[in-house]
Design an enzyme around this catalytic site. Structure first.
Site, PDB file in Angstrom:
ATOM      1  N   THR A  70      67.651 -12.083   0.539  1.00 43.65           N
ATOM      2  CA  THR A  70      68.702 -12.114  -0.483  1.00 43.65           C
ATOM      3  C   THR A  70      69.572 -10.865  -0.361  1.00 43.65           C
ATOM      4  O   THR A  70      70.813 -10.951  -0.335  1.00 43.65           O
ATOM      5  CB  THR A  70      68.063 -12.190  -1.895  1.00 43.65           C
ATOM      6  OG1 THR A  70      67.265 -13.362  -1.954  1.00 43.65           O
ATOM      7  CG2 THR A  70      69.114 -12.211  -2.987  1.00 43.65           C
ATOM      8  N   GLN A 178      64.820 -19.231   7.993  1.00 40.50           N
ATOM      9  CA  GLN A 178      63.872 -20.326   8.252  1.00 40.50           C
ATOM     10  C   GLN A 178      63.682 -20.605   9.733  1.00 40.50           C
ATOM     11  O   GLN A 178      62.803 -21.382  10.105  1.00 40.50           O
ATOM     12  CB  GLN A 178      64.353 -21.614   7.564  1.00 40.50           C
ATOM     13  CG  GLN A 178      64.391 -21.530   6.050  1.00 40.50           C
ATOM     14  CD  GLN A 178      62.995 -21.540   5.425  1.00 40.50           C
ATOM     15  OE1 GLN A 178      61.995 -21.834   6.091  1.00 40.50           O
ATOM     16  NE2 GLN A 178      62.912 -21.201   4.148  1.00 40.50           N
ATOM     17  N   THR A 236      63.561   4.988  -0.205  1.00 36.38           N
ATOM     18  CA  THR A 236      62.485   5.362   0.726  1.00 36.38           C
ATOM     19  C   THR A 236      62.050   4.136   1.527  1.00 36.38           C
ATOM     20  O   THR A 236      61.876   3.047   0.960  1.00 36.38           O
ATOM     21  CB  THR A 236      61.282   5.932  -0.064  1.00 36.38           C
ATOM     22  OG1 THR A 236      61.756   7.041  -0.821  1.00 36.38           O
ATOM     23  CG2 THR A 236      60.173   6.387   0.868  1.00 36.38           C
ATOM     24  N   CYS A 319      63.225 -22.019  -5.596  1.00 37.73           N
ATOM     25  CA  CYS A 319      63.966 -21.438  -6.725  1.00 37.73           C
ATOM     26  C   CYS A 319      64.721 -22.510  -7.502  1.00 37.73           C
ATOM     27  O   CYS A 319      64.741 -22.504  -8.727  1.00 37.73           O
ATOM     28  CB  CYS A 319      64.875 -20.310  -6.282  1.00 37.73           C
ATOM     29  SG  CYS A 319      65.466 -20.426  -4.610  1.00 37.73           S
TER      30      CYS A 319
END
Ligand code: PLP
Length: 376
Positions: A70, A178, A236, A319
């Site tokens: 994302t 994918q 980090t 989702c």
């Protein structure tokens, strides 16, 4: 348990888990610190980035590590922050669709197999178009897009702009989240300028991904802070995550051909042993994707019935399914609401074996028969 939802998540493989382990509690140092053990961690991190980059034919300095696909997709679109418009395939994952919509992007249509309509793409490119985003393989159908054909069009447009003295660049982005398990993904061969990868779909850890960025592309930072990842994604470094990601892509590329053959054989078994369905993804699909339509049946009910028997499947993108939203992908390929309602996505993977495939077919047939009976 028979897990047939590998497009939603893959378990971290044993090899990946072992590779990651030392970097949690032993080699935990911040790679930016000045002392020797931290420098070793920093070096290991760079080696891991190099391994990931190498699998797509790039260098460590060409990739920006992100917290998943994302973020990588959103970072790719940051190119538009200083102007320009974009085009995106209407079947893209929401992490592309939503950010493209934010920049006022226009969708490009697909045919009944979910393949890009090349003429639609050509007709929608204007002198303002700066970014085209087309996933290498779709996450609901497994449809593989003809990326090099699209890259040829992009090159022709660049040439034409140059000949007319138009300086606006045009770049091609692809989300290969994918695809990495089954396809040989090489940035030069695909002809892409930006490419998203996702560790979570290749038996690596969740929340780790990367964006390949070719030299000419100028992106805007995703966030602001310590300036890590060439200043594009501060924070980090997730050393265990990236070490795991590297191991995962290494393993994926090693087993590409074997996996393709294995999944194609299992897909064939399922399609011959299942009954009473229509196959949705007939052509140009990844071998581990099987999308079935049981018209007249509520696939949500099938999912619950199958869960009771220990079979895990989905209706589409995890989702979208979770939000109870209608699949924009199945709508885009022209399925009616009732067909969408009756659609089931099975995605095969490394948790499966042939015995499970036969058993899954039997249990799915049983669940479908119960539902058909209930509907009278
Ligand atoms: N792109 C595609 C094609 C996906 O399948 C997914 C995950 O389902 C994503 C992007 C988003 O990945 P993540 O949730 O790891 O950020």
């Amino acid at each position: 348990m028979i897990y047939l939802d590998h497009a939603a998540a893959t378990p971290v493989s044993k090899k990946v888990f072992e590779a990651m382990k030392p970097y949690f509690a032993e080699d935990f140092f911040n790679p930016s610190a000045a002392y020797l053990p931290a420098k070793k961690v920093s070096a290991d991190y760079e080696v891991a980035k190099g391994v990931i980059a190498h699998t797509i034919g790039a260098k460590a300095s060409d990739i920006v590590i992100t917290a998943g696909a994302t973020e990588a997709n959103n970072l790719a679109f940051s190119i538009l922050a200083s102007g320009g418009s974009c085009l995106y395939l209407e079947t893209e994952h929401d992490s592309v669709r939503k950010v493209a919509e934010k920049y006022g992007g226009a969708p490009v249509g697909v045919d009944k197999n979910g393949r890009i309509l090349i003429d639609d793409l050509k007709s929608k490119i204007t002198d303002e178009t700066m970014l085209i985003s087309v996933a290498l393989a779709n996450n609901e159908l497994g449809t593989i897009q003809p990326l090099s054909e699209i890259a040829t069009i992009v090159r022709e447009v660049r040439f034409d702009r140059l000949s007319r003295g138009i300086k606006k660049p045009l770049y091609l982005h692809s989300d290969a989240s994918q695809a990495l398990n089954l396809l040989n993904v090489n940035v030069a061969r695909l002809g892409v300028d930006l490419l998203t990868l996702n560790a979570a779909k290749v038996y690596g850890p969740k929340g780790v991904g990367c964006l390949y960025v070719s030299h000419e592309v100028k992106l805007n930072p995703l966030n602001y802070g310590g300036g890590q990842e060439m200043g594009l994604r501060s924070g980090t470094e997730n050393v265990p995550g990236v070490v795991g990601f590297a191991k995962a892509v290494e393993e994926a590329t090693k087993h590409l051909n074997g996996n393709r053959k294995k999944y194609a054989a299992w897909r064939k078994i399922l399609l011959s042993e299942l009954v009473d369905y229509e196959l949705i993804n007939k052509k140009h699909s990844l071998d581990n994707f099987i999308v079935l339509c049981y018209n007249g049946i509520d696939a949500e009910r099938l999912i619950f019935l199958l869960e009771e028997k220990g079979v895990y499947v989905s209706t589409g993108a995890a989702c979208a399914a979770n939000k109870g939203a209608k699949s924009h992908v199945l709508a885009a390929i022209g399925l009616s609401d009732s067909e969408i309602n009756g659609s089931l996505r099975l995605t095969l993977g490394e948790t499966n074996n042939e015995e499970q495939i036969h058993e899954a077919a039997r249990l799915i047939n049983e669940a479908v028969a119960i539902e058909r009976g209930r509907n009278g």
